[in-house]
Write an enzyme that holds these catalytic residues in place. Structure first.
Site, short mmCIF file in Angstrom:
data_model
loop_
_atom_site.label_atom_id
_atom_site.label_comp_id
_atom_site.label_asym_id
_atom_site.label_seq_id
_atom_site.Cartn_x
_atom_site.Cartn_y
_atom_site.Cartn_z
N GLU A 180 0.83 -1.22 0.00
CA GLU A 180 0.00 0.00 0.00
C GLU A 180 0.85 1.26 0.00
O GLU A 180 1.23 1.76 1.06
CB GLU A 180 -0.93 0.02 1.22
N LYS A 222 -2.54 -2.11 -3.12
CA LYS A 222 -3.58 -1.24 -2.54
C LYS A 222 -3.19 0.21 -2.77
O LYS A 222 -2.51 0.83 -1.94
CB LYS A 222 -3.74 -1.53 -1.04
C1 5MM Z 1 -8.11 1.61 8.76
O1 5MM Z 1 -7.04 2.55 8.74
C2 5MM Z 1 -5.76 1.97 8.50
C3 5MM Z 1 -4.83 2.18 9.63
O2 5MM Z 1 -4.44 3.49 9.75
P1 5MM Z 1 -3.42 3.94 10.95
O3 5MM Z 1 -2.27 3.02 10.98
O4 5MM Z 1 -3.08 5.33 10.52
O5 5MM Z 1 -4.20 3.91 12.21
C4 5MM Z 1 -5.24 2.47 7.14
O6 5MM Z 1 -3.95 2.03 6.84
C5 5MM Z 1 -6.16 1.96 6.10
O7 5MM Z 1 -6.06 0.57 6.01
C6 5MM Z 1 -5.88 2.54 4.73
O8 5MM Z 1 -5.43 3.84 4.76
C7 5MM Z 1 -7.17 2.53 3.95
O9 5MM Z 1 -8.15 3.14 4.72
P2 5MM Z 1 -9.02 4.28 4.08
O10 5MM Z 1 -9.77 4.89 5.24
O11 5MM Z 1 -8.10 5.24 3.41
O12 5MM Z 1 -9.93 3.55 3.11
#
Ligand code: 5MM
Length: 344
Positions: A180, A222
């Protein structure tokens, strides 16, 4: 490494009509989400919230292929003592785990970050595999700031290098890596600047993956979509986002990759769905395009649940609805009118 088995898991993660639930918010992030709905973030409230989603039978069995968990969650049990990973498996979905340990300031590059967590990663992966994880996730964060000339090539390079190191270690542990590299949509840049930066990031990432001998058939990408910065004066239309994202991915992502599961990145729930749908309507792509959303799948159920046991059914209904909308979008079968229909 057994590549055929890795490929089988990767293909299951992007099976037709299914996508990944990103429920891997770290302690700080879930606290922010809970603050917004007036819920205290405790070990129990985090467990109750996630248990609510994992027990959403309709959503989990029909629309969700896998769940990315945070370290705390993978070791937690449901209120009745069943490990949360078993709930996911019982629903027919695959448990996964976030293995990066967040970001740190990148020396020499003011304002830029590098994702960390490679130390002892092989040992941690072995434990997660034993617990049931069959895929993992590592997120690199690249910002765009035109005034500060960000991102630098240094930030892109070190983050791509770490992503590839992580991916190679995952495959060695028989775990499918979700790679990602997220280019944030927080700035005032337009969609073309996003395409330019994301193209550099994806090209560098695949270069590093090749150098470190990562098998592309055994991973999932991703990425962010090609999208206007939130503060940009010009916001690209759904059709433009779809067309430019597909064009960019075709130029950068080898066909050997089994699938692409987008992050939502702060888009509204409906925008994230509409964009995915529009891309899938273009058709003729070498890989399935699906979702691996965090916020765009969870904002509605979080609000509906609001930490009250009497709202569990409402939370599950809201989660099922968003999962179904994104499932339709992953097949290019979503329409805005379906947003107001009840979940099937
Ligand atoms: C769910 O959020 C994930 C964890 O974020 P932190 O490590 O900052 O707490 C994040 O990595 C998430 O899996 C991805 O960004 C995709 O989430 P979004 O909200 O962008 O769909």
């Amino acid at each position: 490494m057994n590549l055929a088995d890795l490929n089988k898991i990767a293909r299951a993660m992007v099976a037709p009509g299914k996508g990944v639930l990103a429920a891997d918010e770290s302690g700080g992030t879930i606290k922010k989400r809970f603050d917004a709905i007036g819920v205290e973030s405790t070990e129990d409230s985090r467990r109750d919230y996630r248990e609510m989603m994992f027990r959403s039978q309709q959503a989990m069995s029909n629309y969700i292929s896998g769940v990315i968990l945070y370290d705390e969650t993978i070791w937690q049990n449901a209120a009745d003592g069943t490990p949360l990973v078993r709930l996911i498996e019982q629903a027919g979905a695959i448990p996964g785990i976030k293995v990066d340990e967040g970001t740190q300031a990148l020396p020499g590059c003011p304002g830029e970050l590098v994702t960390v967590g490679l130390d002892k990663l092989a040992e941690r992966l072995a434990k997660y595999y034993e617990r049931g994880a069959r895929f993992a996730k590592w997120r690199a964060v690249i910002d765009i700031n035109q005034a500060s000339h960000i991102p630098s090539m240094t930030a892109i390079h070190v983050n791509a290098h770490a992503l590839a190191r992580y991916a190679a270690l995952c495959q060695q542990a028989q775990i499918v890596p979700i790679v990602e590299p997220e280019v944030l949509m927080d700035g005032d840049h337009d969609i073309d600047r996003c395409v330019e930066v994301t193209t550099r990031v994806l090209n560098k990432t695949f270069q590093e993956l090749r150098i470190q001998r990562v098998e592309l058939e055994g991973m999932i990408l991703k990425p962010n979509m090609a999208i206007s910065g939130k503060k940009s004066k010009t916001q690209a239309s759904v059709a433009e986002v779809a067309e430019k994202t597909v064009r960019m991915l075709k130029a950068c992502v080898p066909a050997a990759v089994p699938g692409i599961a987008f992050l939502s990145g702060g888009q509204s729930d409906e925008d994230a769905t509409a964009h995915l749908d529009a891309m899938n309507r273009i058709g003729g792509l070498p890989w399935p395009l699906t979702f691996s959303y965090g916020r765009a799948l969870q904002a509605a159920p979080q609000k509906a649940w609001s930490g009250r046991s009497e709202n569990v059914a409402a939370g599950q209904q809201a989660f099922t609805h968003r999962a179904r909308m994104n499932s339709l979008a992953s097949k290019g079968e979503w329409t805005a009118a379906q947003e107001t229909q009840k979940a099937a």
